[in-house]
Design an enzyme around this catalytic site. Structure first.
Site, PDB file in Angstrom:
ATOM      1  N   HIS A  39       0.852  -1.181   0.000  1.00 56.22           N
ATOM      2  CA  HIS A  39       0.000   0.000   0.000  1.00 56.22           C
ATOM      3  C   HIS A  39       0.894   1.239   0.000  1.00 56.22           C
ATOM      4  O   HIS A  39       0.992   1.970   0.975  1.00 56.22           O
ATOM      5  CB  HIS A  39      -0.951  -0.040   1.202  1.00 56.22           C
ATOM      6  CG  HIS A  39      -1.964  -1.144   1.088  1.00 56.22           C
ATOM      7  ND1 HIS A  39      -2.409  -1.881   2.143  1.00 56.22           N
ATOM      8  CD2 HIS A  39      -2.600  -1.648  -0.004  1.00 56.22           C
ATOM      9  CE1 HIS A  39      -3.285  -2.777   1.714  1.00 56.22           C
ATOM     10  NE2 HIS A  39      -3.416  -2.663   0.410  1.00 56.22           N
ATOM     11  N   HIS A  74      -0.190  -9.984   1.373  1.00 58.94           N
ATOM     12  CA  HIS A  74      -1.459 -10.088   2.111  1.00 58.94           C
ATOM     13  C   HIS A  74      -2.095 -11.462   2.007  1.00 58.94           C
ATOM     14  O   HIS A  74      -3.077 -11.752   2.687  1.00 58.94           O
ATOM     15  CB  HIS A  74      -2.466  -9.049   1.582  1.00 58.94           C
ATOM     16  CG  HIS A  74      -2.013  -7.651   1.785  1.00 58.94           C
ATOM     17  ND1 HIS A  74      -1.627  -6.838   0.756  1.00 58.94           N
ATOM     18  CD2 HIS A  74      -1.857  -6.924   2.900  1.00 58.94           C
ATOM     19  CE1 HIS A  74      -1.263  -5.654   1.238  1.00 58.94           C
ATOM     20  NE2 HIS A  74      -1.390  -5.681   2.523  1.00 58.94           N
ATOM     21  N   CYS A  96       3.278 -13.165   3.256  1.00 58.77           N
ATOM     22  CA  CYS A  96       4.098 -13.018   4.462  1.00 58.77           C
ATOM     23  C   CYS A  96       3.865 -14.227   5.373  1.00 58.77           C
ATOM     24  O   CYS A  96       2.712 -14.626   5.588  1.00 58.77           O
ATOM     25  CB  CYS A  96       3.707 -11.729   5.179  1.00 58.77           C
ATOM     26  SG  CYS A  96       4.540 -11.559   6.761  1.00 58.77           S
ATOM     27  N   HIS A 124     -10.798  -5.753   3.956  1.00 61.04           N
ATOM     28  CA  HIS A 124      -9.345  -5.864   3.739  1.00 61.04           C
ATOM     29  C   HIS A 124      -9.022  -7.194   3.078  1.00 61.04           C
ATOM     30  O   HIS A 124      -9.592  -8.237   3.417  1.00 61.04           O
ATOM     31  CB  HIS A 124      -8.597  -5.725   5.063  1.00 61.04           C
ATOM     32  CG  HIS A 124      -7.146  -5.463   4.875  1.00 61.04           C
ATOM     33  ND1 HIS A 124      -6.242  -6.453   4.560  1.00 61.04           N
ATOM     34  CD2 HIS A 124      -6.429  -4.313   4.937  1.00 61.04           C
ATOM     35  CE1 HIS A 124      -5.039  -5.923   4.451  1.00 61.04           C
ATOM     36  NE2 HIS A 124      -5.122  -4.619   4.667  1.00 61.04           N
ATOM     37  N   GLU A 126      -6.497  -9.140   3.212  1.00 60.99           N
ATOM     38  CA  GLU A 126      -5.984 -10.220   4.081  1.00 60.99           C
ATOM     39  C   GLU A 126      -7.150 -10.971   4.733  1.00 60.99           C
ATOM     40  O   GLU A 126      -7.174 -12.207   4.756  1.00 60.99           O
ATOM     41  CB  GLU A 126      -5.072  -9.621   5.165  1.00 60.99           C
ATOM     42  CG  GLU A 126      -4.573 -10.685   6.134  1.00 60.99           C
ATOM     43  CD  GLU A 126      -3.891 -10.107   7.371  1.00 60.99           C
ATOM     44  OE1 GLU A 126      -3.241  -9.056   7.262  1.00 60.99           O
ATOM     45  OE2 GLU A 126      -4.015 -10.720   8.436  1.00 60.99           O
ATOM     46  N   CYS A 190       0.733  -9.286  14.038  1.00 64.07           N
ATOM     47  CA  CYS A 190       2.142  -9.562  13.716  1.00 64.07           C
ATOM     48  C   CYS A 190       3.070  -8.667  14.532  1.00 64.07           C
ATOM     49  O   CYS A 190       2.696  -7.546  14.903  1.00 64.07           O
ATOM     50  CB  CYS A 190       2.390  -9.398  12.218  1.00 64.07           C
ATOM     51  SG  CYS A 190       2.615  -7.704  11.687  1.00 64.07           S
ATOM     52  N   ASN A 220      -2.323  -0.755   8.691  1.00 62.23           N
ATOM     53  CA  ASN A 220      -1.439  -0.520   9.836  1.00 62.23           C
ATOM     54  C   ASN A 220      -1.107   0.962   9.980  1.00 62.23           C
ATOM     55  O   ASN A 220      -0.922   1.465  11.082  1.00 62.23           O
ATOM     56  CB  ASN A 220      -0.186  -1.409   9.755  1.00 62.23           C
ATOM     57  CG  ASN A 220       0.773  -0.964   8.684  1.00 62.23           C
ATOM     58  OD1 ASN A 220       1.594  -0.094   8.906  1.00 62.23           O
ATOM     59  ND2 ASN A 220       0.665  -1.551   7.492  1.00 62.23           N
ATOM     60  N   SER A 262       4.681  -0.272   4.845  1.00 71.56           N
ATOM     61  CA  SER A 262       4.962  -0.266   3.404  1.00 71.56           C
ATOM     62  C   SER A 262       5.808   0.941   2.998  1.00 71.56           C
ATOM     63  O   SER A 262       5.955   1.227   1.809  1.00 71.56           O
ATOM     64  CB  SER A 262       3.648  -0.226   2.608  1.00 71.56           C
ATOM     65  OG  SER A 262       2.915  -1.395   2.803  1.00 71.56           O
TER      66      SER A 262
HETATM   67  S1  SF4 Z   1       2.614  -6.032   8.361  1.00 68.99           S
HETATM   68 FE1  SF4 Z   1       3.101  -7.940   9.428  1.00 68.99          FE
HETATM   69  S2  SF4 Z   1       1.863  -9.491   8.420  1.00 68.99           S
HETATM   70 FE2  SF4 Z   1       1.877  -7.713   7.077  1.00 68.99          FE
HETATM   71  S3  SF4 Z   1       3.572  -8.073   5.671  1.00 68.99           S
HETATM   72 FE3  SF4 Z   1       4.399  -6.897   7.379  1.00 68.99          FE
HETATM   73  S4  SF4 Z   1       5.211  -8.435   8.811  1.00 68.99           S
HETATM   74 FE4  SF4 Z   1       3.840  -9.472   7.413  1.00 68.99          FE
END
Ligand code: SF4
Length: 301
Positions: A39, A74, A96, A124, A126, A190, A220, A262
């Site tokens: 993103h 994702h 991931c 979302h 994910e 995570c 996030n 990101s």
């Molecule tokens: S935010 Fe967490 S779950 Fe998402 S890609 Fe990064 S490490 Fe992996």
């Protein structure tokens, strides 16, 4: 003005791995990126310019024209993977491992007879991937969506980038309204996302304003912004250095800086330098004022 960087911030290993895999692809025209790789509008533009095909997340499931399909960090449901493979597609997987962990936990809980409750965003990608393999599930975005489910066993998990505070708050409400249910909670937030949120909580104790760098649709990143809003601390959500209007920052003595998972290091450095340039501008202004004052005194003499 002082700019204080959060102790944990910026690109996580999951996104970094995905970008590295993309950078190693020698024939971009033969590959479709199945959703937004990250993103981050700058990275997405570069990928597009390189010649990759990109399927918008909202258009999935979708059968791309290329044989090779890159699954983003994702993740993707097993159902959708099989659907693509059955149609002759070859998958390049950059899911991931921490997203895979959430998928596995959802499957495990369902296998044990729990109805899986996911604390996260319904839209979302994910979350869509996780629920895509479940026969029965509940997605809860906010505490006011919780009700008495009348289900014997509830297995609660989190979207990987869920806010820890919010997750515990919603979990508490689920327990209050479902006292007759057996409730199992697995924290699947995570670690990189957790660390970034904790670092911002600490930062907010010492700064007057917060700058958050990250995509407008990055979950996030939005969580980091909402932490500042909850504390009533002015927050500037920007995507690149070009979004900075120095006038908006000039009255703050301390500004906190953080970035979503990101965000490139390069972008963080640019923003940091630009914010610090306020000090240089102020020095120039002060010099100018002293010079004018001296001229005025000389004229009076
Ligand atoms: S935010 Fe967490 S779950 Fe998402 S890609 Fe990064 S490490 Fe992996």
């Amino acid at each position: 003005m002082t700019v204080i960087k959060a102790e944990a911030m910026g690109m996580c290993f999951g996104v970094q791995n995905a970008i590295t895999k993309v950078n190693n692809i020698t024939n971009p025209h033969e590959v479709t990126i199945y959703g937004e790789l990250v993103h981050n509008s700058e990275v997405l533009k570069r990928i597009k310019d390189d010649g990759f095909h990109i399927i918008p997340e909202l258009n999935r499931p979708y059968l791309p024209i290329t044989e090779k399909i890159l699954v983003t960090a994702h993740g993707l449901s097993h159902k959708e993977r099989k659907w693509l493979v059955r149609r002759g597609k070859k998958l390049i997987d950059t899911t991931c491992p921490l997203v895979t962990k959430v998928h596995n936990e959802a499957q495990r809980l369902e296998g044990l007879g729990y109805t899986v409750v996911i604390l996260g965003k319904k839209d979302h990608i994910e979350v869509k991937g996780i629920i895509g393999d479940l026969s029965q599930y509940i997605v809860v975005e906010n505490v006011d969506e919780v009700y008495r489910y009348k289900i014997n066993r509830l297995g609660v998990i989190c979207q990987s980038t869920c806010s820890p505070e919010k997750a515990l708050y919603i979990l508490q409400r689920i327990k209050e309204l479902n006292r007759e249910s057996e409730i199992h909670f697995t924290n699947t937030i995570c670690k990189p996302s957790w660390d970034r949120q904790m670092a911002v909580q600490n930062l907010l104790k010492t700064v007057e304003a917060l700058v958050v760098i990250g995509g407008k649709n990055s979950n996030n990143t939005k969580q980091l912004v909402s932490l500042a809003h909850k504390k009533n601390i002015p927050c500037f959500h920007i995507q690149t250095v070009d979004d900075i209007d120095l006038e908006q920052y000039k009255d703050f003595l301390t500004i906190g800086l953080t970035a979503g998972t990101s965000t490139l290091d390069f972008t963080i450095d640019e923003v940091y330098e630009k914010l610090l340039s306020i000090n240089e501008n102020n020095r120039i202004k002060e010099k100018g004022m002293i010079h004018k004052e001296k001229e005025r005194i000389n004229m009076l003499n």
